[in-house]
Structures are given as C-alpha cells and as structure tokens.
Design a protein around this motif. Structure first.
Motif, mmCIF file in Angstrom:
data_model
loop_
_atom_site.group_PDB
_atom_site.id
_atom_site.type_symbol
_atom_site.label_atom_id
_atom_site.label_comp_id
_atom_site.label_asym_id
_atom_site.label_seq_id
_atom_site.Cartn_x
_atom_site.Cartn_y
_atom_site.Cartn_z
ATOM 1 N N TYR A 211 44.696 35.549 38.143
ATOM 2 C CA TYR A 211 43.323 35.475 38.653
ATOM 3 C C TYR A 211 43.164 36.430 39.829
ATOM 4 N N PHE A 212 42.226 37.392 39.709
ATOM 5 C CA PHE A 212 42.048 38.382 40.770
ATOM 6 C C PHE A 212 40.581 38.618 41.113
ATOM 7 N N LEU A 213 39.773 37.565 41.021
ATOM 8 C CA LEU A 213 38.361 37.696 41.384
ATOM 9 C C LEU A 213 38.068 37.260 42.816
ATOM 10 N N GLY A 214 39.058 36.750 43.530
ATOM 11 C CA GLY A 214 38.811 36.344 44.909
ATOM 12 C C GLY A 214 39.998 35.612 45.501
ATOM 13 N N ASN A 215 40.131 35.725 46.797
ATOM 14 C CA ASN A 215 41.263 35.141 47.503
ATOM 15 C C ASN A 215 40.988 33.687 47.901
ATOM 16 N N ILE A 216 42.052 32.959 48.261
ATOM 17 C CA ILE A 216 41.889 31.543 48.617
ATOM 18 C C ILE A 216 42.372 31.227 50.032
ATOM 19 N N PHE A 217 42.747 32.234 50.811
ATOM 20 C CA PHE A 217 42.987 31.968 52.235
ATOM 21 C C PHE A 217 42.205 32.978 53.064
ATOM 22 N N ASP A 218 41.908 32.579 54.276
ATOM 23 C CA ASP A 218 41.029 33.339 55.175
ATOM 24 C C ASP A 218 39.631 33.494 54.580
ATOM 25 N N VAL A 219 39.187 32.458 53.864
ATOM 26 C CA VAL A 219 37.826 32.395 53.338
ATOM 27 C C VAL A 219 37.288 31.005 53.657
ATOM 28 N N SER A 220 35.994 30.800 53.445
ATOM 29 C CA SER A 220 35.413 29.482 53.673
ATOM 30 C C SER A 220 35.970 28.477 52.675
ATOM 31 N N GLU A 221 35.847 27.193 53.022
ATOM 32 C CA GLU A 221 36.323 26.146 52.123
ATOM 33 C C GLU A 221 35.573 26.201 50.793
ATOM 34 N N ARG A 222 34.304 26.510 50.855
ATOM 35 C CA ARG A 222 33.508 26.620 49.625
ATOM 36 C C ARG A 222 34.012 27.762 48.742
ATOM 37 N N GLU A 223 34.307 28.903 49.380
ATOM 38 C CA GLU A 223 34.820 30.057 48.625
ATOM 39 C C GLU A 223 36.187 29.744 48.028
ATOM 40 N N LYS A 224 37.029 29.083 48.784
ATOM 41 C CA LYS A 224 38.349 28.707 48.294
ATOM 42 C C LYS A 224 38.240 27.806 47.072
ATOM 43 N N LYS A 225 37.407 26.786 47.146
ATOM 44 C CA LYS A 225 37.255 25.857 46.022
ATOM 45 C C LYS A 225 36.720 26.570 44.792
ATOM 46 N N LYS A 226 35.805 27.524 45.012
ATOM 47 C CA LYS A 226 35.251 28.273 43.878
ATOM 48 C C LYS A 226 36.342 29.032 43.139
#
Length: 521
Positions: free
Chosen positions: A300-315
């Motif tokens: 999966y390479f559509l977005g990172n899961i650290f140093d992002v908002s909790e909402r972005e991480k969950k997405k």
C-alpha cells in the motif's frame, strides 16, 4: 491517579528488537518494563506476519548467538512437537518456502518468545504491558525522565529508555530530531539519493493475511467495499492493473509475470511465503498448506500512517486492509487459471493464524520508520561494492554487529518505483543507535541512523534483533560502569571493553571472510 514505578530500562515495542533488548538486559540482571501495542510479542515476524528475511550464511554465521538460539527454538518446536515426516533434519524449513529457510507460523514465535521470557516475568524482573501505547513523554534537557501510557494513564520512570517501536514513536513525543522519507544527494552524497529531499517518500506498508486452498470448495469472502476501486487501479509505475499477475521486476523494472501456483516461467506466489507445507507433516487430520500474502500486489503506497492526523491514519489503514482483502477476492473470483477459467474459489482466509476478526495481521508490516539524527548515519557508500574494497562493507571502529541484505526499497508514498541494488555484507556502528541530542535513549528497531536508502538493507529481522540486543547489553554496561552511552562510544578503552562484552555474549562483530568465500556466498 497515575503512579510512577521505576525500572532500570523501559522498552517501548515488543518486536524482535524489543524482545532481544529485554533478554539481554534481563540476563544481565536489570529490571525491565516493556510497552507493546498488540497482545503479541514478535513484531514483524508475528503481529505483522512476515517470516524472517535472511542472508545466505544465516545457518552458520552472520547473526548474534541469541538470534541463532531463537531460530533453533523455532525449529525445535516443530521437530519436537509436530509429527514430522521421515527424512527431515536440523535444517528443517516448516513452510518449505522460497523466502527463508525457517518460514513458519507466527504463533510459534509468539510461543517461543513468551516461553523464553517467562522466567523473568514470574520473578517480576520483566513487566510487559500489552495493548498499551505511550501517550506522552517528559523530557528535561538531554534526558528523558518518564513516559505516560494509555489506557491506564500511569507514568513510569527509568534511567534508560529504548525505542524499539515500529515507527519510532518516542521521537516526536520527546521532541527528538528525526528524519522521515528520502534525503537528497546534497545531504548524503549517495548515488541513488534524490536531487531534492522528500520527507513523504516513505516505503509502502502491507497488511498481511493467511490463507489455505481447498480446491473443491467455495470460500469466497464478501465483496470488499473498495473492491471496484482496487480492481481498476493501475499505478503509473505498474505494467498492468495492481490486481493482476504482473508487477515490475524489482531490479530491472521490466514486466514480471507471477502465478498463484508453480507454472513455467512464472514466479509462484504460493510458495514464496508458505508457512506450512503439508507434505512435511503426518498429522492425524490432514492439514493443508498455508501461505502468507505479502506480495507486490498488496503493498500500500497511497499514504503514510505516521506524522499524519488520526483521521488520515485511519483512512490509510482501512484502505490498506481493503487492498489485501480485494486481492484475495480477485484471486477467488477473477484471477486467470491455467485451465482457462477464472478464480480460485477454494482459497480460504485463515483468521485463526493472527487471531483477528477480519483475518488480517494484527498490525501492518512497516518497512520504514522515523529515523534518529544519530551520532553516525550509515550511507549507501558504506555498503556499496562500487566504493568499498573487498567483500564486506565499511568497517567501523565502534562496530557492534553484522548483517547482510541488498538495498531493497519498495514503491513509495510519492509514487517512486522499486530500488533494488547490491549491498555488501555490512557492519553495525554503535553511533547509529545513539541520538545526537538525548543521552539516555537508544534506538532499538528500524529507527536507527540509516538513510532512506540504507534502511533498505538494515531493516530485516536478524539486524533488528542485533540492534535490540546491543541496546540491552549497552544499558547494562552503562549502569555497571556509571557511564553514558556516548561516553562508551567516544572512549576507546570503554568501547573496547564493551565490544569484549558483546563478543562474550555471542555478538559477531566482524564478517568471517574466509568462511564466506569457502561457502561461495
């Protein structure tokens, strides 16, 4: 009301690095507290579902004594407690897989690590907090004083801390300088670095799942909510749809053909990370092969899961899970078969392997963490055969271990394709484990002082174990001698004394070049 309980060292993260650190520290008589986000020990080999990736000499040398003992314990579990067919020996490979000579069920490592640590747990020398994470860190000057954990809200103090988390969780909480993504050539002088640094150029992560194949049965899962999206998705760097039997060759970037099962001129995905090969066992009930899905198609390479908002991480966590489930559904319903039909409906998801409701691993497989700004940063030139003379990488005065793997970078969040280039067998410098600005924190996982590029070879299982084990040994050495880690590195007498301690513990500090040449590796 929160309380404060002091131990000699607090380890954040119960993966291979964290467990190796705990074993080393406990064996030296230290009291240890470990914080683990899941309810399993083992990290990338268990909760993330990735069997050991190792170098070709691993059965003889090229790791610490404790790592070899870990491998031995895994193998002995099968040889002593499973009905093995005649003809198998001490090189027994539980899954008879392509990726490793000891590809096995993650639950076995959970058992091995727990069994190894239980004597220290019984005597309260080691305390493990499962399903727990760090909420905040109190830092004063160049030292961390305490951490506060959730969900309990308790605060714990210690003279030393080891960040063995999968993504360097303590670094932002303690306001410690760190790096993410890719550095530039101007920063590192690396031949394969970018012209402009990009902190978002972080490798893909993967949600692994386990499955078996019941040829005459139908085990098709419900259609995943995002299946239509993933079914039509074709990245710019891909030669076909992502859900297909084609992907870029990691080295040549040419179109590479895969197959689920062995076929002529195709790479067999089933055998790649097979963790159970039924032909090796004589069980009362005939069990079927089980394989682990950690393939190019579910990176999966559509977005990172650290140093992002909790909402972005969950997405992104949700979408990554949907990708893996969509790949399974595509295999079950639409994948072309050698007979000219579509789909393998007999593929059965095995939720029991990871003890999860959705059948996916407890955690995503993280290839690239936050990385400390270290006393020493390992660069591509340190491991490059174009720069280093001879058969091994740069030899450091403060070496504390060895390892070997190619520079293997998966597609990144910014759309870059694979980078897979040769790297020499390398050494581990102590300076890469020590942050520049904090004296009592050690990096114990993938968060050491590598670059984006050298992370590609220092991120594998034996090296993570080596890193963690050195951290545990170093804390014990510092407490015994009343010194700080940087003093040990900078004082040649102390450093040589510590290296002697490591050798006595079975940590290999130099590559045995003669043995390597005699084995043709």
């Amino acid at each position: 009301m929160s309380s404060s309980y002091t131990k000699d060292v607090i380890i954040v993260g119960g993966g291979l690095g964290g467990c190796a650190a705990a074993l080393a520290a406990c064996e030296k008589g230290l009291t240890v507290r470990m914080i683990e986000e899941t309810n399993w020990l083992g990290g990338q080999v268990t909760a993330q579902g990735v069997p050991p990736d190792e170098h070709p000499w691993i059965e003889q040398f090229g790791s610490t004594k404790r790592y070899r003992e870990y491998r031995w314990k895994v193998r002995q579990f099968y040889l002593n407690r499973m009905p093995i067919m005649e003809g198998n020996n001490n090189s027994f490979n539980p899954g008879n897989a392509l990726v490793s000579s000891i590809c096995h069920d993650p639950r076995v490592t959970v058992h091995v690590l727990r069994d190894w640590l239980i004597p220290y747990i019984i005597t309260n020398q080691l305390t493990i907090h499962y399903c727990t994470s760090v909420r905040s860190v109190r830092r004063k000057g160049d030292a961390i004083e305490s951490i506060t954990i959730i969900p309990s809200g308790q605060t714990y103090t210690a003279p030393y801390f080891i960040d063995a988390s999968e993504t360097g969780e303590l670094l932002p909480l303690a306001d410690i300088d760190y790096v993410t993504g890719a550095e530039s050539q101007a920063q590192t002088s690396e031949p394969h670095a970018l012209e402009i640094p990009d902190p978002l150029d972080i490798q893909a992560f993967t949600y692994v799942l386990a499955m078996e194949y019941r040829e005459e049965e139908n085990h098709v899962i419900d259609k995943p909510a995002m299946y239509d999206f993933w079914r039509s998705f074709q990245p710019d760097i891909w030669p076909d749809k992502l859900l297909s039997f084609h992907a870029p060759h990691p080295v040549t970037k040419e179109k590479r053909t895969y197959a689920l099962f062995k076929q002529d001129n195709s790479f067999p995905l089933w055998e790649y990370r097979r963790m159970f090969n039924n032909r090796l066992y004589n069980t009362p009930m005939k069990a079927l092969d089980i394989t682990l899905m950690n393939w190019p198609q579910n990176d999966y390479f559509l977005g990172n899961i650290f140093d992002v908002s909790e909402r972005e991480k969950k997405k992104h966590l949700y979408q990554a899970k949907q990708l893996s489930l969509s790949l399974l559904y595509w295999l079950q319903t639409e994948a072309p078969t050698p007979k000219g039909s579509k789909g393998y409906p007999g593929l059965k998801l095995r939720p029991d392997v990871f003890e999860t409701d959705d059948g996916l691993a407890k955690s995503p497989y993280i290839r690239e963490s936050r990385r400390i700004k270290a006393q020493y940063t390992i660069t591509e030139m340190d491991v490059s055969p174009d720069v280093q003379e001879g058969r091994i990488g740069k030899q450091y005065r403060d070496t504390v271990g060895i390892g070997s793997y190619s520079i293997d970078l998966h597609p990144s969040m910014t759309g870059r394709t694979y980078l897979d280039v040769e790297a020499l067998p390398y050494h581990l410098p102590l300076g890469a484990l020590l942050p520049k600005e904090v004296n009592n924190l050690l990096a114990g996982c993938k968060n050491i002082g590598t670059t984006h590029i050298t992370n590609g070879c220092y991120r594998l299982h034996p090296t993570e174990w080596n890193i963690g084990e050195v951290c545990g040994e170093l804390v014990a050495f510092c407490i015994q001698h009343g010194k700080m880690p940087k003093e040990v590195r900078n004082d040649s007498t102390l450093l040589h004394s510590f290296q002697r301690v490591l050798r006595e513990a079975g940590v290999e500090l130099e590559w045995p070049v003669d043995k390597m040449e005699s084995q043709g590796g």
